[in-house]
Design a protein around this motif. Structure first.
Motif, short mmCIF file in Angstrom:
data_model
loop_
_atom_site.label_atom_id
_atom_site.label_comp_id
_atom_site.label_asym_id
_atom_site.label_seq_id
_atom_site.Cartn_x
_atom_site.Cartn_y
_atom_site.Cartn_z
N GLY A 1 78.59 -10.62 50.32
CA GLY A 1 77.72 -9.66 51.00
C GLY A 1 76.28 -9.66 50.57
O GLY A 1 75.48 -8.83 51.04
N VAL A 2 75.88 -10.58 49.69
CA VAL A 2 74.49 -10.62 49.21
C VAL A 2 73.58 -11.14 50.31
O VAL A 2 73.85 -12.17 50.94
CB VAL A 2 74.39 -11.49 47.95
N ARG A 3 72.49 -10.43 50.55
CA ARG A 3 71.50 -10.79 51.56
C ARG A 3 70.10 -10.79 50.94
O ARG A 3 69.90 -10.27 49.83
CB ARG A 3 71.54 -9.80 52.73
N LEU A 4 69.16 -11.36 51.64
CA LEU A 4 67.76 -11.31 51.21
C LEU A 4 67.31 -9.85 51.21
O LEU A 4 67.41 -9.15 52.22
CB LEU A 4 66.88 -12.12 52.16
N ASN A 5 66.87 -9.37 50.05
CA ASN A 5 66.46 -7.97 49.90
C ASN A 5 64.94 -7.89 50.03
O ASN A 5 64.20 -8.12 49.07
CB ASN A 5 66.92 -7.43 48.55
N LYS A 6 64.48 -7.56 51.22
CA LYS A 6 63.04 -7.54 51.47
C LYS A 6 62.34 -6.41 50.73
O LYS A 6 61.15 -6.52 50.41
CB LYS A 6 62.78 -7.46 52.98
N ARG A 7 63.05 -5.34 50.43
CA ARG A 7 62.45 -4.26 49.65
C ARG A 7 62.10 -4.74 48.25
O ARG A 7 61.06 -4.39 47.70
CB ARG A 7 63.42 -3.08 49.59
N VAL A 8 62.96 -5.57 47.66
CA VAL A 8 62.68 -6.13 46.34
C VAL A 8 61.41 -6.98 46.39
O VAL A 8 60.56 -6.91 45.49
CB VAL A 8 63.88 -6.95 45.84
N LEU A 9 61.27 -7.79 47.43
CA LEU A 9 60.07 -8.62 47.57
C LEU A 9 58.82 -7.74 47.71
O LEU A 9 57.77 -8.04 47.13
CB LEU A 9 60.19 -9.54 48.78
N GLU A 10 58.92 -6.65 48.45
CA GLU A 10 57.79 -5.74 48.60
C GLU A 10 57.39 -5.14 47.26
O GLU A 10 56.20 -5.06 46.92
CB GLU A 10 58.14 -4.62 49.58
N LEU A 11 58.37 -4.71 46.48
CA LEU A 11 58.08 -4.11 45.17
C LEU A 11 57.48 -5.14 44.22
O LEU A 11 56.58 -4.82 43.44
CB LEU A 11 59.36 -3.52 44.58
N ASP A 12 57.96 -6.38 44.30
CA ASP A 12 57.45 -7.42 43.41
C ASP A 12 56.00 -7.75 43.69
O ASP A 12 55.23 -8.07 42.78
CB ASP A 12 58.31 -8.67 43.57
N ARG A 13 55.59 -7.64 44.97
CA ARG A 13 54.22 -8.02 45.33
C ARG A 13 53.26 -6.84 45.34
O ARG A 13 52.06 -7.02 45.51
CB ARG A 13 54.23 -8.68 46.72
N ARG A 14 53.80 -5.64 45.20
CA ARG A 14 52.94 -4.47 45.32
C ARG A 14 51.97 -4.41 44.14
O ARG A 14 52.36 -4.52 42.99
CB ARG A 14 53.79 -3.20 45.34
N THR B 1 67.26 -12.73 45.29
CA THR B 1 66.07 -12.63 46.15
C THR B 1 64.84 -13.15 45.42
O THR B 1 64.04 -13.92 45.96
CB THR B 1 65.86 -11.18 46.59
N LEU B 2 64.67 -12.73 44.16
CA LEU B 2 63.49 -13.14 43.40
C LEU B 2 63.58 -14.60 42.98
O LEU B 2 62.55 -15.26 42.78
CB LEU B 2 63.34 -12.23 42.17
N SER B 3 64.80 -15.13 42.84
CA SER B 3 64.97 -16.55 42.55
C SER B 3 64.62 -17.41 43.76
O SER B 3 64.07 -18.51 43.63
CB SER B 3 66.42 -16.83 42.12
N TYR B 4 64.94 -16.91 44.93
CA TYR B 4 64.64 -17.62 46.18
C TYR B 4 63.14 -17.63 46.46
O TYR B 4 62.58 -18.63 46.93
CB TYR B 4 65.40 -16.92 47.31
N ASP B 5 62.45 -16.54 46.15
CA ASP B 5 61.00 -16.46 46.35
C ASP B 5 60.32 -17.47 45.41
O ASP B 5 60.58 -17.46 44.20
CB ASP B 5 60.52 -15.04 46.05
N PRO B 6 59.44 -18.34 45.89
CA PRO B 6 58.91 -19.42 45.05
C PRO B 6 57.94 -18.97 43.96
O PRO B 6 57.67 -19.75 43.04
CB PRO B 6 58.20 -20.33 46.06
N ARG B 7 57.45 -17.75 44.03
CA ARG B 7 56.37 -17.38 43.10
C ARG B 7 56.79 -17.46 41.64
O ARG B 7 56.04 -17.93 40.79
CB ARG B 7 55.85 -15.98 43.43
N ARG B 8 58.00 -16.96 41.30
CA ARG B 8 58.49 -17.03 39.92
C ARG B 8 59.96 -17.41 39.91
O ARG B 8 60.76 -16.83 39.18
CB ARG B 8 58.26 -15.69 39.22
N SER B 9 60.28 -18.38 40.73
CA SER B 9 61.67 -18.75 40.93
C SER B 9 62.34 -19.22 39.63
O SER B 9 63.48 -18.84 39.35
CB SER B 9 61.77 -19.87 41.98
N GLY B 10 61.64 -20.00 38.83
CA GLY B 10 62.23 -20.53 37.60
C GLY B 10 62.67 -19.43 36.65
O GLY B 10 63.77 -19.46 36.09
#
Length: 408
Positions: free
Chosen positions: A62-75, A149-158
């Motif tokens: 059931g894991v999906r891309l969590n867009k709210r997490v991406l928003e918080l990370d970039r805020r 979600t944060l691993s998929y995002d390229p900014r700090r994937s490692g």
């Protein structure tokens, strides 16, 4: 929350990102379909590192891309809080009173922690209060989904892929089920907000249950915190620091929070305890820290202050933890209080401050809205030129003075 352990781990990366002009960062197009494809590849990587098919199936159900997490990370906050704005939100009457009650209630358990790791009980309670309001709120974001979600995002994937592998390892070892593994959006977990890699390295099964449970077992929580602080370098038997009073016409350039001198040397310069008593005659080294301008409190801080900063790399956080620990055992509030014009600078106002210092013929470095050592030094030179207390503190008050004296 006032602070999370995740922010401690991410702060250095985030500050560097901001300084390099992160306002211009544009993420690539992202979708759940693309995320699911990425996830299939990641599962192969996780399997190669020893994560079983059963754990992968259970953890990613059931894991999906969590867009709210991406928003918080970039805020990015428009305003950075002043010391007083941060401090008054951290050291509340509620937090002090509840800290005292819990300190008394768990004193026997905490005594064991102190004996084993050398960390006094009041610091364990203070950190517990700062991280999760004494366990009152540990976060409700699904950890596997947020880290994926944060691993998929390229900014700090490692960085986040390492955390995700560690989280899966925690599940693999049977410490917690994936649906119970909830915490902050950035992956911090439990009542002490450990990131997964630190969970594996430092968390302790103190109640001998066969599992490390940082959500429900206070024995595990307290011992894990003590163990982590010990590993960070906690000096047994030493304090964190103390508020002090400075003499008139003091050279504020000495208050860099880094340069250490003996207590005897500080005493010879005219420093006293905040209540006017002489500094103790202990053979200890201390640095002087001024977290506000000349109207605010000053602190002599010891090595254990820097240990707290290794938990969360923020002077304000470490000062709040140290002071809360003191208040929990009945020590006095700060001797200073916020001025009426305590106002934070916005990013644009910080740029204006730098521009105005540059217009005054002072080298500030890049005009980027990020306060660094060059901006502080330029401000200190300007204050000396204008016969102002040369504390080098970039405040809204100083911006107003620059505007007034430059004819705006």
């Amino acid at each position: 929350m006032v602070s999370t352990f995740a922010l401690r781990l991410l702060l250095g990366l985030t500050l560097s990102w901001l300084a390099l002009g992160a306002q211009a960062y544009t993420p690539p197009p992202q979708s759940n379909d693309d995320f699911q494809q990425w996830l299939q590849t990641f599962k192969q990587k996780a399997a190669s590192e020893g994560i079983s098919p059963a754990t992968l199936q259970q953890a990613f159900a059931g894991v999906r891309l969590n867009k709210r997490v991406l928003e918080l990370d970039r805020r990015q906050p428009e305003f950075t809080r002043t010391f007083w704005q941060y401090f008054d939100s951290a050291i509340t009457d509620w937090r002090v009173e509840n800290g005292r009650k819990l300190y008394r209630k768990y004193r026997p358990q905490l005594h064991e922690v102190t004996e084993q790791y050398g960390v006094p009980a009041r610091f364990i309670i203070a950190l517990w209060g700062m991280e999760t309001n004494y366990g009152g709120y540990t976060g409700n974001t699904p950890i596997i989904e947020s880290l994926a979600t944060l691993s998929y995002d390229p900014r700090r994937s490692g960085f986040f892929q390492k955390q995700l592998i560690a989280a899966l390892t925690i599940v693999e070892q049977g410490h917690v089920a994936p649906d119970q593994m909830r915490g902050s959006w950035a992956g911090a977990m439990g009542q002490c907000q450990f990131m997964p890699t630190n969970y594996l390295k430092y968390a302790v099964d103190a109640d001998n249950s066969g599992k490390v449970d940082l959500w429900n077992s206070l024995d595990d929580v307290f011992h894990s915190m003590g163990h982590f602080l010990q590993e960070l370098g906690w000096e047994r038997g030493e304090n964190w620091g103390r508020e002090v009073a400075l003499p008139e016409d003091f050279d504020y350039s000495l208050a860099d929070g880094k340069t250490q001198r003996s207590l005897q040397a500080w005493s010879k310069m005219g420093l006293t305890l905040a209540d006017g008593r002489k500094l103790p005659q202990e053979a200890m080294q201390a640095a002087l820290l001024l977290p506000y301008d000349h109207r605010g409190p000053a602190f002599l801080v010891y090595d254990n202050f820097n240990v707290i900063k290794r938990w969360n790399h923020s002077d304000n956080y470490a000062l709040a933890v140290g002071h809360l620990a003191d208040r929990i055992v009945g020590r006095a509030p700060l001797s200073k209080s916020p001025p009426e014009n305590d106002e934070a600078l916005s990013h644009q106002q910080t740029r204006e401050l730098q521009e105005r210092l540059g217009a005054a013929g002072l080298a500030v470095g890049p005009v980027d809205g990020v306060i660094g050592s060059k901006t502080r030094e330029a401000l200190r030179h300007y204050q000396k030129q204008q016969n102002l207390p040369a504390d080098g503190y970039p405040s809204y008050r100083m911006l107003e003075i620059l505007r007034e004296r430059q004819g705006d």
